[in-house]
Motif scaffolding. Structure first.
Motif, PDB file in Angstrom:
ATOM      1  N   GLY A   1       3.923  10.146  -7.257  1.00  0.00           N
ATOM      2  CA  GLY A   1       4.939  10.535  -8.222  1.00  0.00           C
ATOM      3  C   GLY A   1       4.428  10.586  -9.652  1.00  0.00           C
ATOM      4  O   GLY A   1       5.181  10.933 -10.571  1.00  0.00           O
ATOM      5  N   ASN A   2       3.129  10.260  -9.858  1.00  0.00           N
ATOM      6  CA  ASN A   2       2.537  10.281 -11.200  1.00  0.00           C
ATOM      7  C   ASN A   2       3.388   9.498 -12.204  1.00  0.00           C
ATOM      8  O   ASN A   2       3.805  10.015 -13.253  1.00  0.00           O
ATOM      9  CB  ASN A   2       2.356  11.731 -11.678  1.00  0.00           C
TER      10      ASN A   2
ATOM     11  N   THR B   1       0.835  -1.209   0.000  1.00  0.00           N
ATOM     12  CA  THR B   1       0.000   0.000   0.000  1.00  0.00           C
ATOM     13  C   THR B   1       0.865   1.252   0.000  1.00  0.00           C
ATOM     14  O   THR B   1       0.598   2.214  -0.730  1.00  0.00           O
ATOM     15  CB  THR B   1      -0.929   0.003   1.226  1.00  0.00           C
ATOM     16  N   THR B   2       1.929   1.246   0.829  1.00  0.00           N
ATOM     17  CA  THR B   2       2.862   2.378   0.852  1.00  0.00           C
ATOM     18  C   THR B   2       3.538   2.551  -0.500  1.00  0.00           C
ATOM     19  O   THR B   2       3.687   3.670  -1.003  1.00  0.00           O
ATOM     20  CB  THR B   2       3.932   2.161   1.945  1.00  0.00           C
ATOM     21  N   TYR B   3       3.944   1.441  -1.084  1.00  0.00           N
ATOM     22  CA  TYR B   3       4.573   1.474  -2.407  1.00  0.00           C
ATOM     23  C   TYR B   3       3.623   2.082  -3.436  1.00  0.00           C
ATOM     24  O   TYR B   3       4.013   2.955  -4.230  1.00  0.00           O
ATOM     25  CB  TYR B   3       4.954   0.055  -2.822  1.00  0.00           C
ATOM     26  N   CYS B   4       2.364   1.666  -3.419  1.00  0.00           N
ATOM     27  CA  CYS B   4       1.380   2.183  -4.378  1.00  0.00           C
ATOM     28  C   CYS B   4       1.113   3.669  -4.161  1.00  0.00           C
ATOM     29  O   CYS B   4       0.985   4.440  -5.129  1.00  0.00           O
ATOM     30  CB  CYS B   4       0.075   1.394  -4.251  1.00  0.00           C
ATOM     31  N   ASP B   5       1.027   4.085  -2.886  1.00  0.00           N
ATOM     32  CA  ASP B   5       0.792   5.497  -2.591  1.00  0.00           C
ATOM     33  C   ASP B   5       1.930   6.361  -3.125  1.00  0.00           C
ATOM     34  O   ASP B   5       1.708   7.436  -3.723  1.00  0.00           O
ATOM     35  CB  ASP B   5       0.646   5.712  -1.083  1.00  0.00           C
ATOM     36  N   ASN B   6       3.178   5.908  -2.927  1.00  0.00           N
ATOM     37  CA  ASN B   6       4.332   6.652  -3.427  1.00  0.00           C
ATOM     38  C   ASN B   6       4.338   6.689  -4.959  1.00  0.00           C
ATOM     39  O   ASN B   6       4.699   7.691  -5.580  1.00  0.00           O
ATOM     40  CB  ASN B   6       5.631   6.021  -2.913  1.00  0.00           C
TER      41      ASN B   6
ATOM     42  N   ASP C   1      10.401   7.179  -9.999  1.00  0.00           N
ATOM     43  CA  ASP C   1       9.925   5.934 -10.597  1.00  0.00           C
ATOM     44  C   ASP C   1       9.085   5.108  -9.634  1.00  0.00           C
ATOM     45  O   ASP C   1       8.406   4.165 -10.048  1.00  0.00           O
ATOM     46  CB  ASP C   1      11.115   5.083 -11.076  1.00  0.00           C
ATOM     47  N   GLY C   2       9.132   5.455  -8.338  1.00  0.00           N
ATOM     48  CA  GLY C   2       8.362   4.722  -7.359  1.00  0.00           C
ATOM     49  C   GLY C   2       8.786   3.278  -7.229  1.00  0.00           C
ATOM     50  O   GLY C   2       7.954   2.378  -7.082  1.00  0.00           O
ATOM     51  N   GLU C   3      10.106   3.011  -7.277  1.00  0.00           N
ATOM     52  CA  GLU C   3      10.588   1.634  -7.201  1.00  0.00           C
ATOM     53  C   GLU C   3      11.853   1.559  -6.363  1.00  0.00           C
ATOM     54  O   GLU C   3      12.565   2.550  -6.182  1.00  0.00           O
ATOM     55  CB  GLU C   3      10.856   1.091  -8.596  1.00  0.00           C
TER      56      GLU C   3
END
Length: 249
Positions: A54-55, A45-50, A116-118
């Motif tokens: 970051g669009n 969930t935290t990963y998805c929110d970030n 990149d959210g990764e």
């Protein structure tokens, strides 16, 4: 040596299956995403929110980069049961041996790319792809998330306190208005009470007069009944003055 390795392999496999690939600790409330990978619900969930903040476009799995949807997260009850079983056996996740590695560089995923959210490794951070990106250590990210969470809690607490003070202020103002109206209303009520008592007294007095009149009339009738018939006929003049008594020859 081979025997020893063979005896350790099943235990390691069980530990691997019970370890979240993101936080590298035992799964906590594990969920499965569209591609089939599982992780802690809080981690993904935290990963998805970030990722969304970051669009970065369509949401992708942090493990295999396949497209996923947050609404499709499914609780993995079997995995949760496995974790509980592993904990009861007293096994501990060997984080140093099971660190999530970068598929490209085989290095530990110790950093997080905000753009990149990764999660990336130190070698990825050196590449031109992430050169201009904001990259932070996972540990620092956790600290930032904790700070952000505390700030949100403080903000909510402040909002609640503000609303409470506003409500108390409005109640105090309302109480003040009611107190100002209380005395005039009580005075008016007292006047109405006096008026009612006065009217009742007047009605009682009138009724007593009527009772007295009727008592006198009854007394007079009784006295007439004791008189001769000629005089008794005069009672009609008392009771029905419109009908004068007839004269007898």
């Amino acid at each position: 040596m081979a025997t020893a390795l063979a005896s350790e392999t099943p235990e390691r496999e069980v530990e691997d299956e019970a370890t979240c690939p993101i936080c590298l600790d035992y799964f906590s409330d594990p969920v499965t995403v569209d591609c089939g990978h599982s992780s802690c619900k809080t981690c993904v969930t935290t990963y998805c929110d970030n990722w969304e903040e970051g669009n970065h476009g369509p949401l992708c799995c942090p493990i295999c980069r396949e497209k996923i949807e947050k609404v499709n997260f499914r609780p993995n009850w079997d995995l949760a049961g496995l974790v509980e079983h592993v904990k009861q056996l007293g096994l501990k996740p060997g984080k140093e041996e099971k660190e999530n590695l970068c598929e490209r560089h085989k290095e530990k995923l110790s950093q997080f790319c905000e753009e990149d959210g990764e999660f990336i490794c130190v070698e990825c951070d050196k590449s031109p792809v992430h050169k201009t990106h904001t990259v932070i250590l996972i540990k620092e990210k956790e600290e930032l998330l904790e700070i952000k969470l505390n700030e949100e809690r403080q903000s909510q607490k402040h909002q609640v306190e503000t609303v409470r003070k506003k409500i108390m202020s409005e109640f105090e103002e309302l109480e003040k208005i009611l107190q100002e109206q209380k005395q005039p209303l009580l005075a008016r009520l007292e006047e109405l009470t006096k008026d009612i008592v006065k009217r009742e007294n007047e009605n009682v007095t009138k009724l007593l007069k009527e009772i007295s009149f009727l008592s006198n009339l009854i007394k007079e009738l009784k006295e007439k009944c004791r008189q001769p018939a000629s005089e008794f006929l005069q009672v009609r003049q008392i009771i029905h003055p419109q009908f004068p008594a007839r004269k007898h020859s």
